[in-house]
Design a protein around this motif. Structure first.
Motif, short mmCIF file in Angstrom:
data_model
loop_
_atom_site.label_atom_id
_atom_site.label_comp_id
_atom_site.label_asym_id
_atom_site.label_seq_id
_atom_site.Cartn_x
_atom_site.Cartn_y
_atom_site.Cartn_z
N UNK A 63 2.18 14.32 -1.14
CA UNK A 63 1.64 13.24 -0.33
C UNK A 63 1.64 11.94 -1.11
N UNK A 64 2.00 10.86 -0.44
CA UNK A 64 1.98 9.53 -1.04
C UNK A 64 1.20 8.62 -0.10
N UNK A 65 0.17 7.98 -0.63
CA UNK A 65 -0.63 7.10 0.20
C UNK A 65 -1.19 5.97 -0.65
N UNK A 66 -0.79 4.77 -0.38
CA UNK A 66 -1.31 3.53 -0.96
C UNK A 66 -1.98 3.71 -2.33
N UNK A 67 -1.17 3.82 -3.34
CA UNK A 67 -1.69 3.87 -4.70
C UNK A 67 -1.91 5.25 -5.27
N UNK A 68 -1.61 6.28 -4.51
CA UNK A 68 -1.86 7.63 -4.98
C UNK A 68 -0.73 8.56 -4.56
#
Length: 75
Positions: A63-68
């Motif tokens: 998972x990739x989500x805004x800064x992580x």
């Protein structure tokens, strides 16, 4: 930590999750750099390569989500 796959996707199995944080305002996400960072960290590398674990991971999620960036492995 072992319950992360259950928390993330409702799987009824044990697993582990590793993360990478970055500043999305100044740093574009680069999957190669994320993987390179994990591989250069003994603990993360051992997790990815299943070194020292007495279980075999057969499932994986990313998972990739805004800064992580998260990746999890499960039985």
């Amino acid at each position: 930590m072992w319950d992360k796959p259950r928390e993330l996707v409702g799987m009824n199995t044990k697993g582990i999750e590793i993360s990478f944080m970055y500043d999305p305002k100044t740093t574009p996400i680069d999957p190669e750099e994320v993987l390179k960072g994990w591989i250069n960290s003994k603990g993360h590398r051992d997790c990815i390569l299943e070194k020292g674990w007495n279980t075999r991971f057969t499932k994986m999620g990313v998972g990739i989500h805004y800064g992580l960036v998260n990746v999890w492995f499960a039985e």
